[in-house]
Design a protein around this motif. Sequence first.
Motif, short mmCIF file in Angstrom:
data_model
loop_
_atom_site.label_atom_id
_atom_site.label_comp_id
_atom_site.label_asym_id
_atom_site.label_seq_id
_atom_site.Cartn_x
_atom_site.Cartn_y
_atom_site.Cartn_z
N PRO A 18 0.80 -1.23 0.00
CA PRO A 18 0.00 0.00 0.00
C PRO A 18 0.83 1.28 0.00
N PHE A 19 1.97 1.29 0.69
CA PHE A 19 2.75 2.52 0.76
C PHE A 19 3.28 2.95 -0.61
N ALA A 20 3.44 2.00 -1.53
CA ALA A 20 3.94 2.35 -2.86
C ALA A 20 2.97 3.26 -3.58
N GLY A 21 1.70 2.89 -3.59
CA GLY A 21 0.69 3.73 -4.22
C GLY A 21 0.52 5.05 -3.50
N GLU A 22 0.65 5.02 -2.19
CA GLU A 22 0.50 6.26 -1.41
C GLU A 22 1.62 7.24 -1.74
N MET A 23 2.84 6.75 -1.83
CA MET A 23 3.97 7.64 -2.14
C MET A 23 3.86 8.17 -3.57
N LEU A 24 3.38 7.33 -4.49
CA LEU A 24 3.22 7.80 -5.87
C LEU A 24 2.12 8.85 -5.95
N ALA A 25 1.04 8.65 -5.22
CA ALA A 25 -0.04 9.65 -5.20
C ALA A 25 0.47 10.99 -4.68
N GLU A 26 1.34 10.96 -3.68
CA GLU A 26 1.93 12.20 -3.17
C GLU A 26 2.79 12.87 -4.24
N SER A 27 3.54 12.07 -4.97
CA SER A 27 4.37 12.61 -6.04
C SER A 27 3.50 13.22 -7.14
N PHE A 28 2.41 12.55 -7.48
CA PHE A 28 1.49 13.09 -8.48
C PHE A 28 0.93 14.43 -8.02
N ALA A 29 0.53 14.51 -6.77
CA ALA A 29 -0.03 15.75 -6.25
C ALA A 29 1.01 16.87 -6.30
N ASP A 30 2.25 16.57 -5.94
CA ASP A 30 3.31 17.58 -5.99
C ASP A 30 3.55 18.08 -7.41
N ALA A 31 3.37 17.18 -8.39
CA ALA A 31 3.60 17.54 -9.79
C ALA A 31 2.40 18.23 -10.42
N GLY A 32 1.27 18.24 -9.73
CA GLY A 32 0.07 18.86 -10.28
C GLY A 32 -0.85 17.92 -11.02
N ILE A 33 -0.64 16.62 -10.86
CA ILE A 33 -1.56 15.64 -11.45
C ILE A 33 -2.70 15.42 -10.48
N ASP A 34 -3.92 15.57 -10.96
CA ASP A 34 -5.12 15.47 -10.14
C ASP A 34 -5.58 14.01 -10.09
N VAL A 35 -5.41 13.36 -8.95
CA VAL A 35 -5.83 11.97 -8.77
C VAL A 35 -7.12 11.95 -7.96
N ARG A 36 -8.14 11.31 -8.49
CA ARG A 36 -9.44 11.24 -7.83
C ARG A 36 -9.79 9.77 -7.56
N PHE A 37 -9.88 9.44 -6.29
CA PHE A 37 -10.23 8.08 -5.91
C PHE A 37 -11.75 7.92 -5.81
N HIS A 38 -12.20 6.67 -5.88
CA HIS A 38 -13.64 6.35 -5.86
C HIS A 38 -14.38 7.15 -6.93
N ALA A 39 -13.74 7.26 -8.09
CA ALA A 39 -14.31 8.03 -9.19
C ALA A 39 -14.53 7.12 -10.40
N GLU A 40 -15.75 7.15 -10.94
CA GLU A 40 -16.08 6.33 -12.10
C GLU A 40 -16.83 7.14 -13.13
N ALA A 41 -16.47 6.95 -14.38
CA ALA A 41 -17.20 7.60 -15.47
C ALA A 41 -18.50 6.84 -15.72
N ASP A 42 -19.58 7.57 -15.84
CA ASP A 42 -20.85 6.89 -16.15
C ASP A 42 -21.35 7.20 -17.56
N ARG A 43 -20.67 8.16 -18.22
CA ARG A 43 -21.05 8.47 -19.60
C ARG A 43 -19.94 9.29 -20.24
N ILE A 44 -19.68 9.02 -21.53
CA ILE A 44 -18.65 9.75 -22.28
C ILE A 44 -19.31 10.40 -23.49
N GLU A 45 -18.91 11.63 -23.77
CA GLU A 45 -19.42 12.32 -24.96
C GLU A 45 -18.25 12.84 -25.79
N ARG A 46 -18.33 12.60 -27.09
CA ARG A 46 -17.37 13.19 -28.04
C ARG A 46 -18.11 13.39 -29.35
N PRO A 47 -18.76 14.55 -29.50
CA PRO A 47 -19.61 14.77 -30.67
C PRO A 47 -18.87 14.69 -31.99
#
Length: 466
Positions: free
Chosen positions: A212-241
């Motif tokens: 578990p600590f591996a993913g936690e440390m990577l998530a911290e690195s992502f946050a520091d770099a400005g990558i937005d990680v959202r947990f418990h997030a699921e797409a329910d519909r996609i649109e591309r006209p």
Amino acid sequence: MADEFDVIVIGGGPAGENVVDRAVRGGLTAAIVEERLAGGECSYWACVPSKALLRPVDLAGEVARVPGLSLGEIDVAAVLARRDEAVKHFDDSGQVGWIEGVPAEFVRGHGRIDGTKTVRVTTEDGERVLTARQAVVLATGSTPVVPRVPGMAEANPWTNHEVTATASIPERLVVIGGGVVACEMAQAMHGLGARQTTVLVRGDGLLNRMEPFAGEMLAESFADAGIDVRFHAEADRIERPEPGGKVTVHLGAEPPLEADELLVATGRRAATSDLGLGTVGLPDGIVEVDDSMRATGVPGGWLYAVGDLNGRALLTHMGKYQARICGDVIAARARGDELPAMRDLADGYGAPQVIFTDPQICAVGRTERVAREAGFRVRVVDYDMGNVTGAYLLGEGYRGRARAIVDEDRKVLLGVTFVGPGAAELLHAATIAVTAEVPLDRLWHAVPSYPTVSEVWLRLLETYGL
């Protein structure tokens, strides 16, 4: 036209190539059938191009941690050009030449089993029927899974194929998934110019098969770099006209996300579509094998499966390992010899794996959870790698962590995980210690050089109490 060989391999990736090489070394004739490019997924759309894209981002992170050094903007065009060189501009003539030099016959076309020891190949010029005197080996790998979300198929999302082969970097990128491909490519694209990168993870962590600590440390690195990680997030519909236009990802009650590209990295499935498994009584999907890579449940014992297709370890180096076993076993059985010893040892211990993010994450053997579930009496030993002098010298703010899983009854290592910049080069020592079951009191005498990061081995053993 009928052709007969000792061994026929369907799938020309690294696993298939290694089967052919070992079988021919063992005195057999062989043919390899590949529909796309010799060299397979790893060479053109996975391992090689992804690491070519990640290396500049990784190096930029290293430079930023060392006082006195500075790095300007990454030359994205040069990075993409080097990626193109790495994949040989999708020209497989070199790989085909290597196969023919084994020597083995290369057949370009779609191969499928057509009954016992028979492979029917659809080529540009018609059909060839190949028959095997000894064995048919399946090495077709795996394909990306695209979730059945409304609008997803119509949106033509990226998979590992499109993201590793992209000719440009999107300004806004949404990544669905929390595994290796999702993490590596989110970081690569972000570092190369996808300034607005969002990662949607269905669960509560990244890299959930690791400690578990591996993913936690990577998530911290992502946050520091400005990558937005959202947990418990699921797409329910996609649109591309419009094809190639803006893509909108709907998230239920949450505000929708707009992006220029959508990368789907939610797993892979065995590539058995139209492989003819039904002609020998097997269902589509993972082909179950024994430790010699021979398919179980097929009368006569002539069918084998290596690599991703058998579901044991979806890693290129493990597919190649299995292929070497497979080729040697087929040759031994053909000669009537006793089978080589030490078959398929690595799969049982836990395959080594490196995730080339920043920080790098690498592990071999069992995690704590897997070891306990298997009934071992374990002790977990952790150490902050930033406290090692060699790590400090790599740059300011070095963050890393090492974990060893010890079998308390036998005093050997069951698993090792390293997380930190440059940690990948530590892994093979851990792989040797785990697979060779080196006793800790013997490992104590393997003295690490000072000042290197490998001194973490000494610190782990000291923490254990040696």
